[in-house]
Scaffold this motif. Structure first.
Motif, PDB file in Angstrom:
ATOM      1  N   LEU A 279       0.803  -1.231   0.000  1.00  0.00           N
ATOM      2  CA  LEU A 279       0.000   0.000   0.000  1.00  0.00           C
ATOM      3  C   LEU A 279       0.835   1.279   0.000  1.00  0.00           C
ATOM      4  O   LEU A 279       0.283   2.378  -0.052  1.00  0.00           O
ATOM      5  N   GLY A 280       2.169   1.158   0.067  1.00  0.00           N
ATOM      6  CA  GLY A 280       3.024   2.343   0.083  1.00  0.00           C
ATOM      7  C   GLY A 280       2.878   3.171   1.361  1.00  0.00           C
ATOM      8  O   GLY A 280       2.944   4.403   1.314  1.00  0.00           O
ATOM      9  N   LEU A 281       2.681   2.503   2.485  1.00  0.00           N
ATOM     10  CA  LEU A 281       2.490   3.191   3.762  1.00  0.00           C
ATOM     11  C   LEU A 281       3.823   3.683   4.312  1.00  0.00           C
ATOM     12  O   LEU A 281       4.910   3.147   3.988  1.00  0.00           O
ATOM     13  N   SER A 282       3.725   4.658   5.164  1.00  0.00           N
ATOM     14  CA  SER A 282       4.927   5.157   5.851  1.00  0.00           C
ATOM     15  C   SER A 282       5.415   4.119   6.837  1.00  0.00           C
ATOM     16  O   SER A 282       4.674   3.221   7.248  1.00  0.00           O
ATOM     17  N   ALA A 283       6.686   4.258   7.225  1.00  0.00           N
ATOM     18  CA  ALA A 283       7.255   3.323   8.202  1.00  0.00           C
ATOM     19  C   ALA A 283       6.483   3.381   9.510  1.00  0.00           C
ATOM     20  O   ALA A 283       6.283   2.358  10.185  1.00  0.00           O
ATOM     21  N   ARG A 284       6.037   4.590   9.883  1.00  0.00           N
ATOM     22  CA  ARG A 284       5.285   4.749  11.133  1.00  0.00           C
ATOM     23  C   ARG A 284       3.964   3.961  11.084  1.00  0.00           C
ATOM     24  O   ARG A 284       3.584   3.288  12.047  1.00  0.00           O
ATOM     25  N   ALA A 285       3.271   4.017   9.928  1.00  0.00           N
ATOM     26  CA  ALA A 285       2.006   3.293   9.797  1.00  0.00           C
ATOM     27  C   ALA A 285       2.237   1.782   9.788  1.00  0.00           C
ATOM     28  O   ALA A 285       1.491   1.020  10.404  1.00  0.00           O
ATOM     29  N   ARG A 286       3.318   1.351   9.108  1.00  0.00           N
ATOM     30  CA  ARG A 286       3.589  -0.086   9.059  1.00  0.00           C
ATOM     31  C   ARG A 286       3.937  -0.616  10.442  1.00  0.00           C
ATOM     32  O   ARG A 286       3.526  -1.701  10.840  1.00  0.00           O
ATOM     33  N   THR A 287       4.689   0.171  11.203  1.00  0.00           N
ATOM     34  CA  THR A 287       5.059  -0.244  12.560  1.00  0.00           C
ATOM     35  C   THR A 287       3.811  -0.342  13.437  1.00  0.00           C
ATOM     36  O   THR A 287       3.663  -1.288  14.227  1.00  0.00           O
ATOM     37  N   ALA A 288       2.920   0.613  13.289  1.00  0.00           N
ATOM     38  CA  ALA A 288       1.693   0.591  14.086  1.00  0.00           C
ATOM     39  C   ALA A 288       0.850  -0.644  13.781  1.00  0.00           C
ATOM     40  O   ALA A 288       0.213  -1.217  14.662  1.00  0.00           O
ATOM     41  N   LEU A 289       0.843  -1.075  12.529  1.00  0.00           N
ATOM     42  CA  LEU A 289       0.035  -2.242  12.139  1.00  0.00           C
ATOM     43  C   LEU A 289       0.637  -3.554  12.611  1.00  0.00           C
ATOM     44  O   LEU A 289      -0.046  -4.587  12.618  1.00  0.00           O
ATOM     45  N   ASP A 290       1.897  -3.531  13.021  1.00  0.00           N
ATOM     46  CA  ASP A 290       2.528  -4.759  13.491  1.00  0.00           C
ATOM     47  C   ASP A 290       1.819  -5.316  14.712  1.00  0.00           C
ATOM     48  O   ASP A 290       1.881  -6.513  15.001  1.00  0.00           O
ATOM     49  N   SER A 291       1.164  -4.448  15.471  1.00  0.00           N
ATOM     50  CA  SER A 291       0.485  -4.891  16.684  1.00  0.00           C
ATOM     51  C   SER A 291      -0.896  -5.474  16.403  1.00  0.00           C
ATOM     52  O   SER A 291      -1.557  -5.985  17.306  1.00  0.00           O
ATOM     53  N   ALA A 292      -1.365  -5.375  15.146  1.00  0.00           N
ATOM     54  CA  ALA A 292      -2.699  -5.882  14.806  1.00  0.00           C
ATOM     55  C   ALA A 292      -2.671  -7.400  14.734  1.00  0.00           C
ATOM     56  O   ALA A 292      -1.869  -7.990  14.005  1.00  0.00           O
ATOM     57  N   ALA A 293      -3.556  -8.037  15.505  1.00  0.00           N
ATOM     58  CA  ALA A 293      -3.619  -9.503  15.527  1.00  0.00           C
ATOM     59  C   ALA A 293      -4.268 -10.041  14.253  1.00  0.00           C
ATOM     60  O   ALA A 293      -3.885 -11.091  13.729  1.00  0.00           O
ATOM     61  N   ASP A 294      -5.271  -9.330  13.755  1.00  0.00           N
ATOM     62  CA  ASP A 294      -5.986  -9.765  12.566  1.00  0.00           C
ATOM     63  C   ASP A 294      -5.404  -9.089  11.335  1.00  0.00           C
ATOM     64  O   ASP A 294      -4.664  -8.114  11.432  1.00  0.00           O
ATOM     65  N   SER A 295      -5.780  -9.629  10.163  1.00  0.00           N
ATOM     66  CA  SER A 295      -5.328  -9.007   8.919  1.00  0.00           C
ATOM     67  C   SER A 295      -6.003  -7.658   8.760  1.00  0.00           C
ATOM     68  O   SER A 295      -7.065  -7.388   9.338  1.00  0.00           O
ATOM     69  N   LEU A 296      -5.414  -6.800   7.925  1.00  0.00           N
ATOM     70  CA  LEU A 296      -5.951  -5.463   7.718  1.00  0.00           C
ATOM     71  C   LEU A 296      -7.375  -5.519   7.163  1.00  0.00           C
ATOM     72  O   LEU A 296      -8.225  -4.695   7.509  1.00  0.00           O
ATOM     73  N   GLY A 297      -7.653  -6.516   6.316  1.00  0.00           N
ATOM     74  CA  GLY A 297      -8.978  -6.611   5.716  1.00  0.00           C
ATOM     75  C   GLY A 297     -10.085  -6.857   6.709  1.00  0.00           C
ATOM     76  O   GLY A 297     -11.250  -6.517   6.459  1.00  0.00           O
TER      77      GLY A 297
END
Length: 632
Positions: free
Chosen positions: A92-110
């Motif tokens: 998705l071309g996200l920033s490093a900050r956004a990708r790091t924040a998503l690392d804590s998500a247990a489920d997939s983004l969808g």
């Protein structure tokens, strides 16, 4: 002839904004989302997504649409809101900050919505806005060559966790599904738990299928074409996207559609409505509806009824087990008589027996076809050699002896032989010699040039004593014969005249005898008796052509007819070997005089007959092998 409906998977090659962002439909009526100066508010939603937006303005458009989404649709799961966008943060071309924040998500983004994403630790409003804008941009710029159904199925599978995705690929969308036990071992749970998970996944996938416009439209294309059947190859040729492999499972789109839609199934390259048995049943109904009296249906008629091309209909009926004859489907092929009726109906003119037999597929013996024609009222003889369908009308040929009988019914006092010959040879193709033979045999006699019915009952032409291989033992009559190929194939066969007289068969007198394997018919045909097939006895005894058998009659017994193998005797004494050859059991307690008397009685000789008289009788019967044995 039906084809795929106008809508196909490939129609979505250029998707509109409404396709890639389905929630925009709520804003179609206004107010304008991209500015107050629009001549027709929000008309751009129906145009190709991203196609008319300059690159320098695309980010601004995506940010505005992301704001609309966050203000109005924050609780919709991203997989449903952005069906064509990747839910892989790395794409998705996200920033490093956004990708790091998503690392804590247990489920997939969808599986997340804007609301659930904002609740994660370290994810603030700016990150949520960045992610939503990236999803909008990816939706607008994603490769439009990916078929809509593939993208839709990828979107659905993206919402699954690893365990469900495993069950999807190994069971629901697997060509050869793994067992519950195998899946349980792989997942580390019991087979009962796998069954629960499997049922839950199936419900979820079917719900997702019903909720997807793209999947239902694609499946509609299959079901509309299969009424009740269509060749998968033809449908794939019309819409190649059906054959695209799904990245998640490695199976074609058509396979997934058939597994998800209960209205259709695909078996051996045939798309069928509901089930294969249902499609076969519908085909049987159509054949029965269009069949002629002889069970014929032109393949073009069936193709039109099925809604498929003629070559496809031809392949389909062959797959269903029907036979074709001159571009006609044989709807009724359960018997030789049905096949013979179809052959005559197609010919439209009387045919010889050999011509009918040659046209029948699979091949049947001439005797089997003859028996079928004789036994079924649908057939009549048009002349001596040719058969016709009774429904055609016209003169019916009847056997010579019956023609003579009908003429004598009209002239009970008798008819001159010359007049009889003239009448019969002039009406049908029969030989003068045949007429004269029949007029002097069986129930008829020719005396002083006048043919009349015999005053005395019919007597056999030969006595039992003079009939080769005919024997008796008490009330049991035996005729020894060698099996030939026609016997094994089920043909009827002639019986000796003397045997016919002994069992009571004669002109106008047929018999039906009891046996251990069911009724056995003895019929009178022309001037001789014929036995019905003994194939069931041959099969029961495991016999082959060349084997010798005894055909036995015991009219006073419960089983009046039987066939048994003629086995070589264990004894070496000439008299006892000869007696065994007549079918008698060898009793070791009998002395030579008793054996000689039994052998004489078997040949209808007095019990006091000498060995010389027995030898003479055997030679008269042309049973020289037994005569030589006794005369040593």
């Amino acid at each position: 002839m039906s084809a795929l409906p106008r809508f196909t998977i490939g129609d979505l090659a250029r998707r509109s904004w409404l396709d890639v962002l389905p929630w925009l439909a709520d804003h179609r009526a206004g107010p304008p989302l991209l500015g107050e100066g629009e001549l027709m508010p929000n008309a751009w939603m129906s145009t190709a997504a991203g196609a008319a937006v300059p690159d320098e303005h695309l980010d601004e458009v995506c940010r505005r649409l992301a704001t609309v989404f966050l203000d109005n649709h924050q609780d919709i799961a991203f997989a449903a809101a952005f069906p064509y966008a990747s839910t892989d943060p790395g794409e998705l071309g996200l920033s490093a900050r956004a990708r790091t924040a998503l690392d804590s998500a247990a489920d997939s983004l969808g599986q997340h919505s804007a609301t659930s994403l904002a609740a994660l630790r370290g994810v603030g409003p700016s990150i949520v806005a960045e992610i939503v804008a990236a999803l909008v941009r990816h939706s607008a710029t994603v490769d439009a060559s990916t078929p809509a159904t593939v993208a839709e199925l990828d979107r659905i599978t993206a919402t699954l966790n690893d365990r469900d995705r495993y069950l999807l690929t190994t069971r629901l969308l697997a060509e050869h599904p793994s067992t519950l036990a195998e899946c349980g071992a792989a997942l580390g749970v019991s087979r009962e738990r796998v069954n629960q998970l499997d049922n839950r996944l199936r419900d979820r996938m079917h719900t997702a299928f019903q909720s997807s416009l793209f999947l239902r439209r694609a499946a509609d294309g299959l079901t509309d074409a299969a009424q009740p059947v269509a060749a998968l190859a033809r449908l794939v040729a019309a819409d190649p996207d059906l054959d695209v492999l799904l990245p998640a499972t490695g199976t074609p789109v058509w396979f997934a559609l058939a597994r998800l839609d209960t209205r259709v199934d695909i078996v051996d390259g045939w798309v069928v409505a509901q089930t294969m048995e249902a499609a076969r049943g519908r085909t049987r109904e159509l054949l029965a509806r269009h069949a002629t009296d002889e069970g014929l249906v032109h393949v073009g008629t069936l193709a039109e009824a099925l809604g498929v091309p003629v070559p496809e209909a031809t392949e389909w009926v062959a797959y269903c087990g029907y036979r074709m004859l001159d571009e006609h489907v044989l709807a009724r092929v359960s018997s030789v008589t049905d096949s013979a009726a179809a052959v005559l109906a197609l010919a439209g003119t009387p045919l010889k027996l050999e011509e009918i037999q040659a046209a029948i597929v699979p091949p049947r013996s001439v005797s089997s076809v003859r028996n079928a024609l004789v036994s079924d009222e649908r057939f009549v003889k048009a002349d001596r050699f040719r058969w016709a369908l009774a429904r055609w009308g016209g003169a019916r040929y009847i056997p010579i002896h019956r023609q003579i009988g009908e003429l004598l019914d009209e002239h009970p006092e008798g008819i001159a032989i010359e007049d009889l010959v003239h009448r019969l040879t002039g009406t049908f193709d029969v030989k003068e010699h045949s007429v004269r033979t029949y007029a002097a045999s069986g129930e008829f006699a020719t005396v002083n040039g006048i043919v009349a019915r015999r005053e005395k009952s019919y007597r056999q032409r030969k006595s039992p004593t003079k009939t080769r291989h005919l024997y008796r033992e008490g009330a049991v009559l035996r005729w020894r014969t060698t099996l030939a190929a026609p016997h094994v194939k089920g043909s009827a066969f002639n019986l000796p005249s003397a045997l016919a007289g002994l069992i009571g068969a004669g002109p106008g007198r047929s018999l039906e005898l009891t046996s251990r394997l069911g009724p056995q018919s003895i019929i009178w045909v022309g001037v001789q008796a014929r036995s019905g097939t003994i194939k069931r006895f041959i099969d029961d005894l495991g016999l082959r052509p060349g084997d010798e058998v005894f055909v036995e009659f015991a009219l006073d017994a419960d089983a009046q007819f039987d066939v048994r193998a003629a086995t070589p005797p264990a004894d070496t004494d000439p008299l006892r070997v000869a007696l065994a050859a007549t079918g008698h059991g060898t009793d070791p307690t009998l002395d030579d005089a008793a054996v000689t008397a039994a052998l004489a009685d078997a040949l209808w000789l007095p019990g006091t007959a000498s060995t010389a008289e027995i030898v003479e009788t055997l030679r008269a019967r042309k049973e020289d092998d037994l005569a030589d044995l006794i005369a040593r």
